[in-house]
Design an enzyme around this catalytic site. Structure first.
Site, PDB file in Angstrom:
ATOM      1  N   ASP A 204       0.825  -1.200   0.000  1.00 31.18           N
ATOM      2  CA  ASP A 204       0.000   0.000   0.000  1.00 31.18           C
ATOM      3  C   ASP A 204       0.867   1.261   0.000  1.00 31.18           C
ATOM      4  OD1 ASP A 204      -2.848   0.999   0.518  1.00 31.18           O
ATOM      5  OD2 ASP A 204      -1.746   2.000   2.124  1.00 31.18           O
ATOM      6  N   GLU A 256       1.808  -0.491  -4.939  1.00 28.01           N
ATOM      7  CA  GLU A 256       0.871   0.564  -5.312  1.00 28.01           C
ATOM      8  C   GLU A 256       1.710   1.829  -5.439  1.00 28.01           C
ATOM      9  OE1 GLU A 256      -3.084   3.047  -3.856  1.00 28.01           O
ATOM     10  OE2 GLU A 256      -1.587   2.421  -2.422  1.00 28.01           O
TER      11      GLU A 256
HETATM   12  C1  GLC Z   1      -4.191   3.143  -0.514  1.00 34.54           C
HETATM   13  C2  GLC Z   1      -5.437   2.284  -0.453  1.00 34.54           C
HETATM   14  C3  GLC Z   1      -6.554   3.117   0.061  1.00 34.54           C
HETATM   15  C4  GLC Z   1      -6.200   3.593   1.449  1.00 34.54           C
HETATM   16  C5  GLC Z   1      -4.876   4.334   1.459  1.00 34.54           C
HETATM   17  C6  GLC Z   1      -4.349   4.494   2.861  1.00 34.54           C
HETATM   18  O1  GLC Z   1      -4.275   4.146  -1.454  1.00 34.54           O
HETATM   19  O2  GLC Z   1      -5.692   1.709  -1.701  1.00 34.54           O
HETATM   20  O3  GLC Z   1      -7.766   2.419   0.083  1.00 34.54           O
HETATM   21  O4  GLC Z   1      -7.197   4.438   1.928  1.00 34.54           O
HETATM   22  O5  GLC Z   1      -3.882   3.654   0.749  1.00 34.54           O
HETATM   23  O6  GLC Z   1      -3.926   3.275   3.382  1.00 34.54           O
END
Ligand code: GLC
Length: 533
Positions: A204, A256
């Site tokens: 994440d 991500e």
């Molecule tokens: C990422 C996740 C999202 C979350 C954020 C904080 O972007 O995909 O859903 O709110 O991180 O963890």
């Protein structure tokens, strides 16, 4: 033949938002037993792996991205033993499991943060986070100008007067990655899940984890940026890669990584770092042939030197549902962003989403499918304010509609809510008119979105040209409004984004079409997979 250890190079990965997938115990909230009961559905759909959004113990201040304990499953979802069984039984169906790791922050209920609060200013326990004195006469102003991704300041003050940093909600304090405990703990968490059979992790906010310890104000164009894409982060992932490769079946690391600069993005994919990263350039691209071609070309060009496969993502739990997005005119603002109330033509959006499905499944690399996309669910734009949980909505006083509209529980069967999901009421209400979108109904209809995904995923497996590999643009084919490429001498994908029907290449045979050919021509907003002569 693809080395089985490199399954991630061409996999079709289904994203499970547990809370909204299937509810076995009847409390209106999805759970692991629900996923377990639907493994045959997932196997029939034809996906290679499941990525689970965080399933850990959490107060759910941000849908589980506020992790209180990585070694425990959220009680509403089930138990650790159930998670272990699910991982094993999914594998019996040939489906691998990817879990979500959230290194940037923890829940404010996490043991470390509670210790830090109790221990007070200057304590060692506070060093694992970013506690600072405030600015101003009385320290009444936040330590710097950073803002939360969800709106407002990135700082919250605690009763003893200090402030702590949270780039997301205030219930998600940011960890200090300069601290050795933070590194060791995450490596142990990775081992904990890899030892239980997880085949990989989705990381994440992977590019936001390391901060400049001086916490300077953010100034436009600052290089290096004080919290985004700092060079030190690469050491962290190099260590994780070593750990992932210490297993007889190496585990996969998936980042991500939202970065505007494709060159910087590619650095995360060097051979000793992450295996793949989400391709948000493609996701945020409107339905426009020129721009999609450009997004695809850039993606492939950027991945080539690091020899990492690309990923293709149309939707996830943070993004407006595809049929709603593609049914809108390009409004010029960030295409993926949440903005409700903009008129959309769901019929048009569905046609385009079908074509986009064939496009993304034909591109080289791995592909992600967010639950409900295979049903063509629209964004739910009229959730009553009382049920909205997303902190993005609350921290902006509703200016941002938040992401709950793409997180509504799936419709499985029947004519009325909860549509076979489980108990009622569901944690977010389902629209009463989803009867036509259920798995049951779509399974009976060979023209449904579900039928299209099932066929496409089956073909994607049997066509050796699909998945990992090369793409060649089909030069001289069609005009600027047509995307056409081959994956081998015998396989082509043609997508018509223009207003006029397009003739297909002579002698080609249709393997799969997202709509109906009209007099042998490909209509607007339609894609086709072809066997070339
Ligand atoms: C990422 C996740 C999202 C979350 C954020 C904080 O972007 O995909 O859903 O709110 O991180 O963890």
């Amino acid at each position: 033949m693809l080395n089985p250890h490199e399954w991630w190079r061409g996999a079709a990965i289904y994203q499970v938002y547990v809370r909204s997938f299937a509810d076995a115990d009847g409390d209106g909230v999805g759970d692991l037993a629900g996923v377990h009961s639907r493994l045959p559905y997932l196997a029939e759909l034809g996906v290679d792996a499941l990525w689970f959004n965080p399933w850990y113990a959490s107060p759910m201040a941000d849908g589980g991205y506020d992790v209180a304990d990585y070694r425990a499953i959220h009680p509403a979802f089930g138990t650790l033993a159930e998670a272990e069984r699910l991982i094993a039984e999914a594998l019996d169906h040939g489906i691998r499991t990817i879990i979500d790791i959230v290194p940037n922050h923890v829940s404010d209920q996490h043991r470390w943060f509670q210790e830090a609060l109790a221990a007070g200013p200057g304590s060692a326990a506070r060093e694992r986070f970013w506690f600072r004195e405030g600015r101003g006469e009385e320290g009444e102003l936040p330590p710097n100008n950073w803002t939360s991704q969800f709106g407002g300041s990135a700082w919250t003050r605690v009763p003893d007067g200090q402030w702590y940093l949270h780039r997301f909600a205030s219930a998600q304090p940011d960890l200090n990655w300069q601290h050795p405990d933070v590194r060791t703990e995450h490596e142990e968490v990775l081992r904990f899940w890899f030892d239980r059979g997880a085949a990989g992790v989705r990381i994440d906010s992977a590019a936001e984890v390391v901060k400049d310890p001086n916490l300077p104000d953010l100034v436009e164009g600052a290089d290096p940026h004080p919290y985004l894409d700092r060079d030190e982060i690469h050491d962290v992932y190099r260590a994780w890669r070593k750990l992932a490769e210490s297993y007889a079946q190496p585990r996969a690391l998936i980042g991500e990584v939202w970065l505007p600069d494709p060159e910087r993005f590619a650095r995360y994919l060097r051979p000793d770092e992450l295996h793949t990263a989400f391709n948000f350039g493609f996701l945020t691209c409107p339905w426009d042939a020129e721009r999609l071609r450009e997004a695809i070309t850039t993606t492939l060009a950027v991945h080539a030197p690091v020899r990492a496969p690309a990923t293709w993502v149309l939707a996830n739990h943070d993004i407006t549902r595809t049929v709603t997005r593609y049914g809108r005119a390009d409004t010029g603002f960030d295409f993926a962003a949440k903005a409700h109330g903009i008129p959309t033509d769901l019929e048009l959006g569905t046609r385009r989403a079908r074509a986009a499905a064939l496009l993304s499944l034909a591109l080289p690399g791995s592909v992600y499918l967010y639950q409900g996309e295979e049903l063509g669910l629209p964004e739910v734009e009229d959730l009553p304010v009382e049920v909205i949980e997303d902190p993005m909505f609350h921290r902006t006083d509703g200016a941002d509609p938040g992401r709950d509209g793409c997180r509504v529980p799936l419709p499985w069967s029947g004519d009325d809510p909860p549509f076979g999901f489980g108990g009622s009421p569901t944690w977010l209400p389902q629209p009463a008119d989803w009867a036509g979108l259920t798995v049951e109904r779509q399974s009976e209809d060979p023209q449904s979105m579900l039928a299209l995904y099932r066929t496409a995923l089956r073909l994607r497996r049997s066509e050796s040209a699909l998945g990992d590999g090369e793409l060649s643009w089909f030069d001289g084919y069609g005009d600027g409004e047509v995307l056409a490429f081959t994956r081998s001498e015998r396989f082509a994908c043609v997508v018509n984004l223009g207003a006029e029907p397009v003739q297909l290449p002579a002698g080609s045979r249709v393997l799969l079409c997202s709509g109906q050919l009209a007099d042998g021509a490909l209509p607007p907003d339609t894609a086709v997979w072809l066997r070339l002569p």
